[in-house]
Each structure stands twice: as C-alpha cells, then as structure tokens.
Design a protein around this motif. Structure first.
Motif, PDB file in Angstrom:
ATOM      1  N   GLU A 320      -2.930  -2.563  -5.473  1.00 28.37           N
ATOM      2  CA  GLU A 320      -4.141  -1.945  -4.932  1.00 28.37           C
ATOM      3  C   GLU A 320      -4.553  -0.786  -5.841  1.00 28.37           C
ATOM      4  OE1 GLU A 320      -4.081  -0.537  -0.863  1.00 28.37           O
ATOM      5  OE2 GLU A 320      -6.151   0.179  -1.038  1.00 28.37           O
ATOM      6  N   ASN A 379     -10.799  -1.080  -3.181  1.00 26.35           N
ATOM      7  CA  ASN A 379     -11.406  -0.601  -1.929  1.00 26.35           C
ATOM      8  C   ASN A 379     -12.918  -0.523  -2.106  1.00 26.35           C
ATOM      9  OD1 ASN A 379      -9.095   0.231  -0.095  1.00 26.35           O
ATOM     10  ND2 ASN A 379      -8.515   1.167  -2.033  1.00 26.35           N
ATOM     11  N   LYS A 462      -4.820  -6.267   6.295  1.00 31.89           N
ATOM     12  CA  LYS A 462      -3.806  -5.268   5.942  1.00 31.89           C
ATOM     13  C   LYS A 462      -3.527  -4.428   7.188  1.00 31.89           C
ATOM     14  CE  LYS A 462      -3.570  -3.706   1.764  1.00 31.89           C
ATOM     15  NZ  LYS A 462      -3.871  -2.930   0.542  1.00 31.89           N
ATOM     16  N   GLU A 498       1.034  -2.368   5.506  1.00 37.59           N
ATOM     17  CA  GLU A 498       0.964  -1.122   4.729  1.00 37.59           C
ATOM     18  C   GLU A 498       1.985  -0.112   5.246  1.00 37.59           C
ATOM     19  OE1 GLU A 498      -3.279  -0.155   5.615  1.00 37.59           O
ATOM     20  OE2 GLU A 498      -3.453  -0.234   3.444  1.00 37.59           O
TER      21      GLU A 498
HETATM   22 MG    MG Z   1      -7.042  -0.172   0.851  1.00 36.06          MG
END
Ligand code: MG
Ligand code: C2E
Ligand code: MG
Length: 543
Positions: A320, A379, A462, A498
């Motif tokens: 990420e 993102n 997520k 996460e």
């Molecule tokens: Mg994220």
C-alpha cells in the motif's frame, strides 16, 4: 480507609472519600499524602510493597519513607495527594489542574513504563503540573490517540450547601463508581477540583463510539442514590475532545473539551457535547494549506510502502502506498491531517496525481529489476475521482510506466463511499470493468453493513484494525470476522486485515481463514529502498 484526612494545619480536611475509593481500586501500589507529605491512606498493594501495615504507614512522611526505606520498590509508584482537593484554579493562568504522575516516570533501567490496565489515579498534588508533563502523558501513553472527558457534576454546590462536605464527597464517590463501570478500564482519571473531573482514555475512538460512550455515561447516572439519607439524582455535563482530531497537545484537548462542556450549559438538562471538529480542521487548514501547496509543488512529499502479506507463507503480495510529509518548519505531519487539508483546499488532485506517478514509476522499476510485486494499492479520495481529468490521467500514467490495470488497487474508505456521488460511483465501475481492483478501505469504521460491499464492484475489503484489535482473545470479534470472511468468499471478494500487531492475532486470523494481512507485526511502512531489499529477500518472520 474512610473518608476524612488531616489537613496541613491539623484540622480535619474533607475531600478524600472519593479518592480513597479510587485508591482501593488501583491495582498498582498507591498512597495518599496530605499537603505536608504525611501518608493518610494507602492501598493494599502499597502496604505489601512497603512491607508495612496501613496503621504503621499512616502518619509517616512519604518522601522520607521513599528515600530511607523503599525507594527502589516504590520508585515511580507513589502517589501523594493535595490537602486542597477542593481548591480552586490559580489566578496565574496555569492549567487549573493539580494532577501529575502517579505511576512510574521511568523504570529502573530508564525505560518508560508500559501502559497498564486499570484505572490509574493521577496524583493530586499541591504543585501544579507543567503542560509539558501532560503533553508527555498524552504522547507517551496515548500513541494511538485519546479521548478527554471533562465532566462536571451538577448540583454539587447545592448538596454541599444543604448537606455538607461529607455528602458532597459521598456523592462524588458514588459517581466515580458509576463512571468506572462505564468507562474503558485503561485510562487516567483525575479530580480537577470542585465539581470537575477529567478522564483521559488512551486509544482513538470514532465519533459514533464517543457518542455511544457519552450516552452510556449519562444513562449510568440516571438511577437515584441515597446520600446521608437524602435521595439525590446525580447528573453530569460532559464535554469531550479527541486526540488527534482536536489537538495532540494536552492544552488544546482541554480547551476543546472545556468549550464543549460550556456548550452543554445551553441545554436545560444534563447533557454531553463533543468538541466541534470543524474548528480543528479550520485551524489545520490555516496552518497547513500553504506549506502543503509548496511541498506538492517542490516535490517534498515522500512515499512509504507497506507490504501486504500472505499470512501463511509470509510472502509480500502487494504494497500500500502511503503519503508522507516532513515539512522543514512544521515537522512531520500526519496523513490524516494533511489529506483532509488537501481535500478541503482542492489540492487532493495534484497530490494524488503525484502519488500515482511516483508509485507507478516505482512499480515499473521493480518490474524491470525482476522483483515480484503483484500489485500496489493507492488510496483514492472521491474528490480526486470527481476531477474530470483524473481517470484519463490515471490511464496515461499507467501506460507511461507500462503497467496494466490489474496491477493497481484503488482503495476507497468506507466513510467516503457512503457520501459518494453517482458520477464518482460510475467512474469507479468503469475502471473496475477495465481491470483495476477496487478495495473498500477501513471496513468497520462506518455504519455501513456488508450490503455496502455489493453497491460497487469491489474486489477487496480491508478490515479496519479496530475490528481485529482483540481477535486473538475476543470471541465476538472472531465471530464477526468469520462472518465477513464467509460472505466475502461467497461473493468473490478478497479480505485483507489491517493493523496486525501481534503474532497471536496473525495465528488467529489464519485459524479463521483469513489469508492476507497488513500491520506492524508483518511489516511497518517502508521506504522504496527497504521494500526493494525485502522483495529481493522475501523473508518474513514465520507466524
Ligand atoms: Mg488504505
Ligand atoms: P489507510 O489507507 O487505512 O492506511 C493504513 C494506515 O494504518 C497507515 O496510516 C498505516 O501506517 C497504519 N498502520 C499500518 N499498520 C498498522 C498497525 O499495525 N497498527 C496501527 N496502529 N496502524 C497501522 P497512515 O500512513 O498514517 O495513513 C493514514 C491514512 O491516511 C490512510 O489510512 C489513508 O486513508 C490516508 N492516506 C495516506 N496516504 C494517502 C494518499 O496518498 N492519498 C489519500 N487519498 N489518502 C492517503
Ligand atoms: Mg485502512
């Protein structure tokens, strides 16, 4: 230990009843001294540590006792109490707060104390505590944020006037009991003097959780209590602020909670107010907007890459991309803050474009170097998607770096999805059709149920770290995650968890059938060079 203590001048002092009650409930050794440092009360743990009976401890000088006999044992665990519990704020502008550290300032080897469970009564001392100390408390003990409750006990003046100070103290004690039952056990609690109490709860809390907590607090006080044969219905006003939303410094938090408390005075009945987040975002905007524009323009932002790991094998399957900003003057800024500012000041498009360009460039570089990274996750704010050139820019950047859409995961937070316009949703559907992956980020932080997952063609979900924080021992969290995994599997959606911070969490996630995770236990966000090195080795700690 019962309610009255000797004052500095020798007369009986009011005010220790509630504190003694709290002392009894502290697991750590804690003692109470008057303004001259003479012990008036101690809990059992303290007596055990000191090897003395309570009767022997009483009347002894706390300071002398520490130095002469038990310093190593008591180091950092001793509390002293002001003789002036009901003292009013000083006129010197200092924080009208007489609390300081009860528990360890440092252990023998100089390490900061580990956070413990259980209420920790911060000592109430004669001396005032510097803001620096309190800031330290917030930063050292509340690394993941905190909630500050500023509580005002109503009718206390009335009770004191009609029934006397002992009744007043008994009422406070009763309220403290009820609050203790409602508030999370890990926290710091203090009487600020008069009718005010403060509770600092480590850990971040979403606004809805804070509202729920406030509701529970007020409800817990609804039942009447009997004080000196008088029936009293206790009530509270509560002002609440949150760290980092309302500030990371104690003074800002206290200001915000106090302003919120003042708001409650407009209500005709006992109530609770949460500090308006608007003010903070306005402050942040004023502070950060220009430096951020400069940072974007001069390419002073950086990227970190947090690996997403196949839990069973430890293999890195994706990374990420997380934006970092270390301003030369303002210092390191939290993405939560500057992304908000970027959104509010229409800079998110240029920031997002820069992130995309740099991340795609890195992925291409790794491809060329023969490193294996299946995907990168970026993102995305809906405001970016709204920009008419965003999706063409995305496709052009992809082409420029010879990547295909199936290498890219676009992450959208659950909260954002709820507010998304149909134009944005259509754009995302279109990108999904072209082969981009779409992930619902931070699932579990909003109110949306699992059905939200079907509103856009998500390929991933997520799970927010708050839903797995206790997964290794909390059966409810286990059941909830199992349900999400089952449903996601049935609909072909990949689950990524996460915030995996402990190997036990990782073990439990595997047991529950969760295959992919991200979190400090697996790997912190890394620089591009560190990720490169990791990809070269692909070695991870075994579960
Ligand atoms: Mg994220
Ligand atoms: P996110 O997308 O949910 O990113 C994960 C966040 O969790 C990151 O925080 C990461 O450092 C943190 N994290 C990872 N593992 C753990 C763990 O084990 N424990 C804990 N407590 N935290 C962990 P970070 O970097 O502060 O980013 C915060 C948020 O800012 C991100 O949340 C994302 O929503 C946003 N953000 C970051 N970079 C960008 C960007 O380039 N564009 C946009 N639109 N948003 C971004
Ligand atoms: Mg997230």
């Amino acid at each position: 230990m019962t309610g009255r203590k000797r004052a500095a001048g020798g007369e009986e002092m009011p005010g220790t009843g509630a504190i003694e009650g709290l002392l009894r409930r502290i697991e750590k050794p804690a003692a109470l001294a008057d303004g001259q440092g003479v012990i008036v009360a101690a809990n059992e743990a303290f007596c055990r540590r000191a090897g003395l009976e309570l009767a022997e401890l009483r009347q002894r000088d706390l300071q002398q006792l520490c130095i002469a006999d038990v310093t190593p044992l008591l180091k950092g665990t001793v509390a002293a109490l002001s003789s002036d519990l009901l003292g009013s704020p000083g006129a010197d502008g200092a924080i009208p707060l007489s609390l300081t550290r009860l528990e360890a300032t440092a252990t023998d080897d100089g390490e900061p104390p580990a956070p413990e469970r259980g209420w920790c009564l911060l000592e109430l001392l004669d001396q005032r505590v510097s803001l620096g100390d309190l800031d330290e408390l917030v930063s050292a003990r509340c690394p993941d944020g905190a909630v500050l409750l500023h509580l005002e006990v109503l009718q206390l003046d009335l009770v004191r006037g009609r029934l006397g100070i002992a009744a007043c103290e008994a009422l406070i004690e009763e309220i403290a009991h009820r609050l203790e039952a409602v508030l999370p056990s890990k926290g710091f609690f203090s009487r600020q003097g008069g009718d005010r109490l403060l509770a600092l709860l480590p850990g971040s809390m979403g606004i809805d959780a804070v509202r729920d907590l406030a509701g529970e607090l007020l409800a817990s006080l609804e039942a009447p209590t009997t004080v000196l044969e008088h029936v009293i219905e206790p009530s509270l006003n509560v002002g609440i602020s949150r760290c980092p939303e309302d500030g990371s410094e104690f003074a800002l938090l206290l200001d915000a909670a106090t302003r919120a408390l003042e708001e409650t005075h407009r209500q005709p009945f006992s109530s609770c107010c949460i500090a308006a987040p608007v003010e903070r975002s306005v402050q942040l905007q004023e502070l950060l907007a220009r430096p951020l524009a400069l940072a974007i323009e001069q390419e002073q932002l950086e990227l970190a890459y947090q690996p997403i790991i196949e839990l069973e094998s430890g293999r890195v399957i994706a990374a990420e991309v997380l934006c970092r900003w270390d301003d030369p003057v303002l210092g390191r800024q939290s993405p939560a803050d500057f992304i908000d500012v970027a959104e509010a000041t229409a800079q998110i498009s240029s920031l997002g474009r820069w992130v995309m360009e740099r991340a795609f460039e890195a992925l291409h570089r790794w491809d060329v170097a023969g490193l294996q990274l299946e995907k990168i996750c970026v993102n995305v704010s809906p405001l970016q998607v709204q920009d008419p050139t965003w999706s063409s820019d995305l496709l052009m950047a992809l082409e420029r770096h010879r990547l295909t859409p199936d290498r890219i995961v676009l992450e959208l937070t659950e909260g954002n999805i709820m507010e998304m316009s149909s134009h944005v949703a259509n754009q995302l559907r279109d990108l999904r059709r072209q082969g981009f992956h779409l992930a619902m980020d931070d699932f579990g932080t909003g109110y949306s149920g699992l059905q939200r997952l079907t509103e856009l063609p998500f390929s991933e979900v997520k799970i927010d770290r708050s839903l797995i924080s206790a997964i290794d021992y909390d059966q409810l969290q286990q059941a909830m995650l199992s349900a999400v995994i089952r449903l996601s599997e049935a609909t072909g959606i990949t689950v990524v968890v996460e915030g995996v911070e402990r190997s036990r969490q990782r073990q439990m996630l595997l047991t529950l059938g969760c295959r992919h995770g991200q979190g400090y236990q697996l790997s912190a966000p890394l620089s591009d060079l560190d990720l490169e090195a990791l990809l070269q080795s692909q070695i991870f700690p075994a579960a």
